[in-house]
Design an enzyme around this catalytic site. Sequence first.
Site, mmCIF file in Angstrom:
data_model
loop_
_atom_site.group_PDB
_atom_site.id
_atom_site.type_symbol
_atom_site.label_atom_id
_atom_site.label_comp_id
_atom_site.label_asym_id
_atom_site.label_seq_id
_atom_site.Cartn_x
_atom_site.Cartn_y
_atom_site.Cartn_z
ATOM 1 N N TRP A 8 0.848 -1.188 0.000
ATOM 2 C CA TRP A 8 0.000 0.000 0.000
ATOM 3 C C TRP A 8 0.884 1.239 0.000
ATOM 4 O O TRP A 8 2.034 1.193 0.448
ATOM 5 C CB TRP A 8 -0.941 0.010 1.205
ATOM 6 N N GLU A 14 7.683 7.380 14.197
ATOM 7 C CA GLU A 14 7.869 6.782 12.871
ATOM 8 C C GLU A 14 8.749 7.660 11.984
ATOM 9 O O GLU A 14 9.538 7.146 11.182
ATOM 10 C CB GLU A 14 6.504 6.583 12.201
ATOM 11 N N GLU A 28 8.863 0.830 6.244
ATOM 12 C CA GLU A 28 8.539 1.650 7.409
ATOM 13 C C GLU A 28 8.377 3.126 7.030
ATOM 14 O O GLU A 28 7.616 3.854 7.689
ATOM 15 C CB GLU A 28 9.643 1.509 8.463
ATOM 16 N N HIS A 39 4.946 4.760 6.841
ATOM 17 C CA HIS A 39 4.134 4.975 8.037
ATOM 18 C C HIS A 39 4.142 6.444 8.458
ATOM 19 O O HIS A 39 3.090 7.062 8.652
ATOM 20 C CB HIS A 39 4.645 4.105 9.192
ATOM 21 N N GLU A 72 9.022 -3.949 17.647
ATOM 22 C CA GLU A 72 8.002 -4.167 16.608
ATOM 23 C C GLU A 72 6.701 -4.656 17.233
ATOM 24 O O GLU A 72 5.611 -4.283 16.804
ATOM 25 C CB GLU A 72 8.502 -5.162 15.558
ATOM 26 N N THR A 125 5.057 -1.518 18.788
ATOM 27 C CA THR A 125 4.414 -0.629 17.817
ATOM 28 C C THR A 125 3.168 -1.280 17.211
ATOM 29 O O THR A 125 2.194 -0.588 16.899
ATOM 30 C CB THR A 125 5.398 -0.226 16.712
ATOM 31 N N ASP A 181 1.735 -4.002 9.143
ATOM 32 C CA ASP A 181 3.147 -3.984 8.755
ATOM 33 C C ASP A 181 4.048 -4.302 9.942
ATOM 34 O O ASP A 181 5.002 -5.083 9.837
ATOM 35 C CB ASP A 181 3.538 -2.615 8.201
ATOM 36 N N GLU A 182 3.744 -3.685 11.075
ATOM 37 C CA GLU A 182 4.574 -3.893 12.260
ATOM 38 C C GLU A 182 4.530 -5.357 12.708
ATOM 39 O O GLU A 182 5.546 -5.912 13.132
ATOM 40 C CB GLU A 182 4.113 -2.984 13.407
ATOM 41 N N HIS A 189 6.787 -7.347 10.404
ATOM 42 C CA HIS A 189 8.195 -7.106 10.728
ATOM 43 C C HIS A 189 8.578 -7.779 12.048
ATOM 44 O O HIS A 189 9.696 -8.282 12.193
ATOM 45 C CB HIS A 189 8.453 -5.604 10.797
#
Length: 491
Positions: A188, A231, A269, A272, A322, A325, A354-355, A358
């Site tokens: 995205w 971020e 990242e 974000h 991670e 977050t 996403d976090e 990761h």
Amino acid sequence: MLAFLLRSSILSLRHCNSSRFIRTQTNYVLFRYCWHPLSPLPCHFCSRRSVESSREVILCSAFACKMAVAEMGGMLLVPLQFRPSAVPLSMDLDSLSLSASPMFSGMRALPFATPHLSSLKRGRLHAIAMTATVPKEADLQHNLSIPYRGHAQVYHSMHPEKIELFKSLEGWAETSVLQYLKPVEKCWQPQQYLPDPSSEGFLDQIQELRERSAAVPDDYLIVLVGDMITEEALPTYQTMLNTLDGTRDETGASLTPWARWTRAWTAEENRHGDLLNKYLYLSGRVDMMQIEKTIQYLIGSGMEPQTENNPYLGFIYTSFQERATFISHGNTARQAKEHGDLTLAKICGIIAADERRHENAYTKIVEKLFEIDPNGAMLAFEDMMRKKISMPAHLMYDGHDRRLFDNFSLVAQKLGIYTAKDYADIIEHLVKRWNIEKMEGLSSRAQKAQDYVCGLAIRFRHLEERVQAKIKKGPTSAKFSWIFDREVSLL
């Protein structure tokens, strides 16, 4: 900017008033850090107690010291401040600083040697010292007004032989770590969730966004801004990963799996902060000038994860962070939905996803370390837990509020977005994720580390009530420059 000169000389120094640097011609002597911004204890060199007085005395704050450490390959350069009458001459500087300065608590070994105070003779000191050419004091006070919480620094703590271990894992990382990255074309992008500037309805879309965000309360905005600033300090985190021995990107475009992971992780990242920044900008609810200053201060200050250039410690730290977050963004997504901003809820939700991805990559790396070196991994896990995981933005500052990060954290705790309970839950999660309790065949030292980490989550939960009681004795509200100095409840 400080231009640190890489030279050493034997100096005969005149004792000066404690409110000034000890000066030799155009240079200032820097060799010992004596800074305690939050401590009521007096400085044992200048004998002053107040933070502001200490700042008058010690002008070498985080930015300067970090530059010095980088330039000198690990030697900590700091202003020499002393008053011979205030310190027993039989005590050497090493033992004095270790016992008196909070920043040196828990220190394993000094990376450098300091002279004995017995060498002081009638206000003179004969010692090997590094020198630095610095701008005038007014410029220093203006440029180095970044709050700093120091720790004793340890460098390259991993045994050199283990660098070969990480090189031997490159084939494994190629298949087992890089799989957690997404191709750019399948990722995205921020524009998908923002008004389209090329459309005729662009202004109408902005108006809709502003109407939705109007219902979001100030305390939620504070946490959202704090998360965004965290971020946006991404350059610091990539820098941290590239300090790790055996896995760093040696060239800036290295083709090793470790280097490719670091660059691609950073690229993912990066979206974000971009997305949250633009959303908050368009909302009109926040003071972007103050937010931008905070970001610049934070990137300039860096961070202190205490990972010692050691990938064992570094990957345990990132596994924890991670997860943290993921929890934080997940909770901001849930509360955005409760406040009626469904687009913001989607934004926070996709960042949380996403976090989580990761997190899976970093915990996979540590899982592999436990498989091939259980003793080393267990000791590293204990080490990071004893140090306590510092949040990436713990040096946050807006140019005004030296308690900014603490106040931001209290608001997040109050709203239930990231709490002391979450910290304990993450420890418990990692213990289960890495199957710590069932590990056998460990050395006696590693068994003690195993016992410690397995019982740590329970101890943290027991301590939580005491922490909350202390918090209630502090300030109950604070003004935040991010929202035009409006006051927000902290409890």
